[in-house]
Motif scaffolding. Sequence first.
Motif, PDB file in Angstrom:
ATOM      1  N   PHE A 273       8.172  14.480 -89.533  1.00 17.54           N
ATOM      2  CA  PHE A 273       7.700  13.844 -90.760  1.00 17.54           C
ATOM      3  C   PHE A 273       7.083  12.483 -90.459  1.00 17.54           C
ATOM      4  O   PHE A 273       6.029  12.137 -90.997  1.00 17.54           O
ATOM      5  CB  PHE A 273       8.855  13.685 -91.752  1.00 17.54           C
ATOM      6  CG  PHE A 273       8.441  13.056 -93.050  1.00 17.54           C
ATOM      7  CD1 PHE A 273       7.830  13.813 -94.027  1.00 17.54           C
ATOM      8  CD2 PHE A 273       8.650  11.711 -93.296  1.00 17.54           C
ATOM      9  CE1 PHE A 273       7.435  13.238 -95.229  1.00 17.54           C
ATOM     10  CE2 PHE A 273       8.271  11.133 -94.481  1.00 17.54           C
ATOM     11  CZ  PHE A 273       7.658  11.899 -95.455  1.00 17.54           C
ATOM     12  N   ILE A 274       7.719  11.730 -89.592  1.00 21.82           N
ATOM     13  CA  ILE A 274       7.183  10.407 -89.233  1.00 21.82           C
ATOM     14  C   ILE A 274       5.892  10.543 -88.429  1.00 21.82           C
ATOM     15  O   ILE A 274       4.896   9.878 -88.705  1.00 21.82           O
ATOM     16  CB  ILE A 274       8.242   9.609 -88.450  1.00 21.82           C
ATOM     17  CG1 ILE A 274       9.409   9.265 -89.375  1.00 21.82           C
ATOM     18  CG2 ILE A 274       7.637   8.341 -87.850  1.00 21.82           C
ATOM     19  CD1 ILE A 274      10.615   8.718 -88.675  1.00 21.82           C
TER      20      ILE A 274
ATOM     21  N   GLY B  89      -2.686   9.755 -91.484  1.00 17.89           N
ATOM     22  CA  GLY B  89      -3.208   8.412 -91.322  1.00 17.89           C
ATOM     23  C   GLY B  89      -2.387   7.527 -90.408  1.00 17.89           C
ATOM     24  O   GLY B  89      -2.867   6.496 -89.964  1.00 17.89           O
ATOM     25  N   LEU B  90      -1.145   7.895 -90.113  1.00 18.78           N
ATOM     26  CA  LEU B  90      -0.316   7.052 -89.253  1.00 18.78           C
ATOM     27  C   LEU B  90      -0.798   7.123 -87.808  1.00 18.78           C
ATOM     28  O   LEU B  90      -1.224   6.119 -87.241  1.00 18.78           O
ATOM     29  CB  LEU B  90       1.147   7.462 -89.349  1.00 18.78           C
ATOM     30  CG  LEU B  90       2.130   6.587 -88.586  1.00 18.78           C
ATOM     31  CD1 LEU B  90       2.109   5.174 -89.135  1.00 18.78           C
ATOM     32  CD2 LEU B  90       3.520   7.159 -88.675  1.00 18.78           C
ATOM     33  N   LEU B  91      -0.742   8.297 -87.199  1.00 23.51           N
ATOM     34  CA  LEU B  91      -1.288   8.481 -85.858  1.00 23.51           C
ATOM     35  C   LEU B  91      -2.690   9.060 -85.910  1.00 23.51           C
ATOM     36  O   LEU B  91      -3.581   8.625 -85.189  1.00 23.51           O
ATOM     37  CB  LEU B  91      -0.393   9.407 -85.033  1.00 23.51           C
ATOM     38  CG  LEU B  91       0.998   8.900 -84.715  1.00 23.51           C
ATOM     39  CD1 LEU B  91       1.769   9.937 -83.937  1.00 23.51           C
ATOM     40  CD2 LEU B  91       0.923   7.610 -83.942  1.00 23.51           C
ATOM     41  N   PHE B  92      -2.877  10.064 -86.768  1.00 24.03           N
ATOM     42  CA  PHE B  92      -4.185  10.689 -86.921  1.00 24.03           C
ATOM     43  C   PHE B  92      -4.288  11.285 -88.314  1.00 24.03           C
ATOM     44  O   PHE B  92      -3.290  11.439 -89.009  1.00 24.03           O
ATOM     45  CB  PHE B  92      -4.400  11.777 -85.851  1.00 24.03           C
ATOM     46  CG  PHE B  92      -3.511  12.983 -86.009  1.00 24.03           C
ATOM     47  CD1 PHE B  92      -3.959  14.098 -86.677  1.00 24.03           C
ATOM     48  CD2 PHE B  92      -2.228  12.976 -85.496  1.00 24.03           C
ATOM     49  CE1 PHE B  92      -3.144  15.199 -86.829  1.00 24.03           C
ATOM     50  CE2 PHE B  92      -1.407  14.072 -85.638  1.00 24.03           C
ATOM     51  CZ  PHE B  92      -1.864  15.188 -86.312  1.00 24.03           C
ATOM     52  N   GLN B  93      -5.499  11.573 -88.715  1.00 20.70           N
ATOM     53  CA  GLN B  93      -5.745  12.227 -89.999  1.00 20.70           C
ATOM     54  C   GLN B  93      -6.696  13.386 -89.765  1.00 20.70           C
ATOM     55  O   GLN B  93      -7.742  13.238 -89.153  1.00 20.70           O
ATOM     56  CB  GLN B  93      -6.360  11.266 -91.004  1.00 20.70           C
ATOM     57  CG  GLN B  93      -6.595  11.901 -92.352  1.00 20.70           C
ATOM     58  CD  GLN B  93      -7.185  10.929 -93.342  1.00 20.70           C
ATOM     59  OE1 GLN B  93      -7.302   9.745 -93.071  1.00 20.70           O
ATOM     60  NE2 GLN B  93      -7.569  11.431 -94.489  1.00 20.70           N
TER      61      GLN B  93
ATOM     62  N   GLY C  26      -5.345   6.535 -86.548  1.00 21.44           N
ATOM     63  CA  GLY C  26      -4.805   5.268 -87.023  1.00 21.44           C
ATOM     64  C   GLY C  26      -5.583   4.599 -88.131  1.00 21.44           C
ATOM     65  O   GLY C  26      -5.660   3.378 -88.166  1.00 21.44           O
ATOM     66  N   ASN C  27      -6.141   5.353 -89.070  1.00 25.00           N
ATOM     67  CA  ASN C  27      -6.951   4.724 -90.113  1.00 25.00           C
ATOM     68  C   ASN C  27      -6.144   4.337 -91.343  1.00 25.00           C
ATOM     69  O   ASN C  27      -6.623   3.607 -92.189  1.00 25.00           O
ATOM     70  CB  ASN C  27      -8.107   5.646 -90.518  1.00 25.00           C
ATOM     71  CG  ASN C  27      -7.633   6.954 -91.110  1.00 25.00           C
ATOM     72  OD1 ASN C  27      -6.445   7.214 -91.233  1.00 25.00           O
ATOM     73  ND2 ASN C  27      -8.582   7.793 -91.466  1.00 25.00           N
ATOM     74  N   MET C  28      -4.916   4.855 -91.499  1.00 28.52           N
ATOM     75  CA  MET C  28      -4.009   4.545 -92.605  1.00 28.52           C
ATOM     76  C   MET C  28      -4.578   4.914 -93.976  1.00 28.52           C
ATOM     77  O   MET C  28      -4.184   4.349 -94.982  1.00 28.52           O
ATOM     78  CB  MET C  28      -3.592   3.069 -92.588  1.00 28.52           C
ATOM     79  CG  MET C  28      -2.798   2.672 -91.354  1.00 28.52           C
ATOM     80  SD  MET C  28      -1.308   3.638 -91.117  1.00 28.52           S
ATOM     81  CE  MET C  28      -0.308   3.066 -92.451  1.00 28.52           C
ATOM     82  N   TYR C  29      -5.534   5.829 -94.046  1.00 28.00           N
ATOM     83  CA  TYR C  29      -6.027   6.376 -95.300  1.00 28.00           C
ATOM     84  C   TYR C  29      -5.575   7.828 -95.393  1.00 28.00           C
ATOM     85  O   TYR C  29      -5.202   8.437 -94.403  1.00 28.00           O
ATOM     86  CB  TYR C  29      -7.551   6.312 -95.381  1.00 28.00           C
ATOM     87  CG  TYR C  29      -8.090   4.916 -95.440  1.00 28.00           C
ATOM     88  CD1 TYR C  29      -7.937   4.142 -96.590  1.00 28.00           C
ATOM     89  CD2 TYR C  29      -8.755   4.371 -94.354  1.00 28.00           C
ATOM     90  CE1 TYR C  29      -8.420   2.847 -96.636  1.00 28.00           C
ATOM     91  CE2 TYR C  29      -9.252   3.084 -94.397  1.00 28.00           C
ATOM     92  CZ  TYR C  29      -9.073   2.331 -95.543  1.00 28.00           C
ATOM     93  OH  TYR C  29      -9.551   1.059 -95.580  1.00 28.00           O
ATOM     94  N   THR C  30      -5.628   8.388 -96.580  1.00 29.84           N
ATOM     95  CA  THR C  30      -5.230   9.778 -96.747  1.00 29.84           C
ATOM     96  C   THR C  30      -6.004  10.403 -97.898  1.00 29.84           C
ATOM     97  O   THR C  30      -6.623   9.711 -98.689  1.00 29.84           O
ATOM     98  CB  THR C  30      -3.711   9.895 -96.970  1.00 29.84           C
ATOM     99  OG1 THR C  30      -3.353  11.258 -96.922  1.00 29.84           O
ATOM    100  CG2 THR C  30      -3.299   9.297 -98.291  1.00 29.84           C
ATOM    101  N   SER C  31      -5.967  11.720 -97.967  1.00 35.21           N
ATOM    102  CA  SER C  31      -6.596  12.447 -99.058  1.00 35.21           C
ATOM    103  C   SER C  31      -5.743  13.673 -99.361  1.00 35.21           C
ATOM    104  O   SER C  31      -4.832  14.013 -98.605  1.00 35.21           O
ATOM    105  CB  SER C  31      -8.017  12.863 -98.674  1.00 35.21           C
ATOM    106  OG  SER C  31      -7.976  13.789 -97.608  1.00 35.21           O
ATOM    107  N   GLY C  32      -6.051  14.355-100.430  1.00 35.58           N
ATOM    108  CA  GLY C  32      -5.275  15.517-100.825  1.00 35.58           C
ATOM    109  C   GLY C  32      -5.345  16.642 -99.815  1.00 35.58           C
ATOM    110  O   GLY C  32      -4.335  17.262 -99.473  1.00 35.58           O
ATOM    111  N   ILE C  33      -6.536  16.921 -99.316  1.00 38.35           N
ATOM    112  CA  ILE C  33      -6.690  17.990 -98.338  1.00 38.35           C
ATOM    113  C   ILE C  33      -6.016  17.628 -97.022  1.00 38.35           C
ATOM    114  O   ILE C  33      -5.444  18.487 -96.344  1.00 38.35           O
ATOM    115  CB  ILE C  33      -8.187  18.358 -98.125  1.00 38.35           C
ATOM    116  CG1 ILE C  33      -8.327  19.634 -97.286  1.00 38.35           C
ATOM    117  CG2 ILE C  33      -8.947  17.243 -97.502  1.00 38.35           C
ATOM    118  CD1 ILE C  33      -7.909  20.875 -97.991  1.00 38.35           C
ATOM    119  N   SER C  34      -6.026  16.359 -96.674  1.00 41.65           N
ATOM    120  CA  SER C  34      -5.346  15.906 -95.468  1.00 41.65           C
ATOM    121  C   SER C  34      -3.837  16.094 -95.593  1.00 41.65           C
ATOM    122  O   SER C  34      -3.174  16.510 -94.631  1.00 41.65           O
ATOM    123  CB  SER C  34      -5.674  14.439 -95.202  1.00 41.65           C
ATOM    124  OG  SER C  34      -4.968  13.965 -94.090  1.00 41.65           O
TER     125      SER C  34
END
Length: 72
Positions: A15-16, A21-25, A36-44
């Motif tokens: 989980f971590i 967005g934490l390590l990869f998206q 490492g971009n710290m963004y997210t989306s629904g599909i991600s």
Amino acid sequence: MMVDWGPVVVAVGLFILLSPGLLFQLPARTRVVEFGNMYTSGISILVHAVIFFCILTILTVAIGIHLRSGTD
């Protein structure tokens, strides 16, 4: 009473590590993978959830990781 902590430890670790967005998206906004971009989306979130449950199932059922504690 014997308690099997293996699935719990594996699930928390995955989980971590697989938080979008934490390590990869995967998929990212402009590319297929961003690190490492710290963004997210629904599909991600959906893709990372599927990856999480696949790896969790492989590690706990197929390989059979067990961490036992307790007396018995």
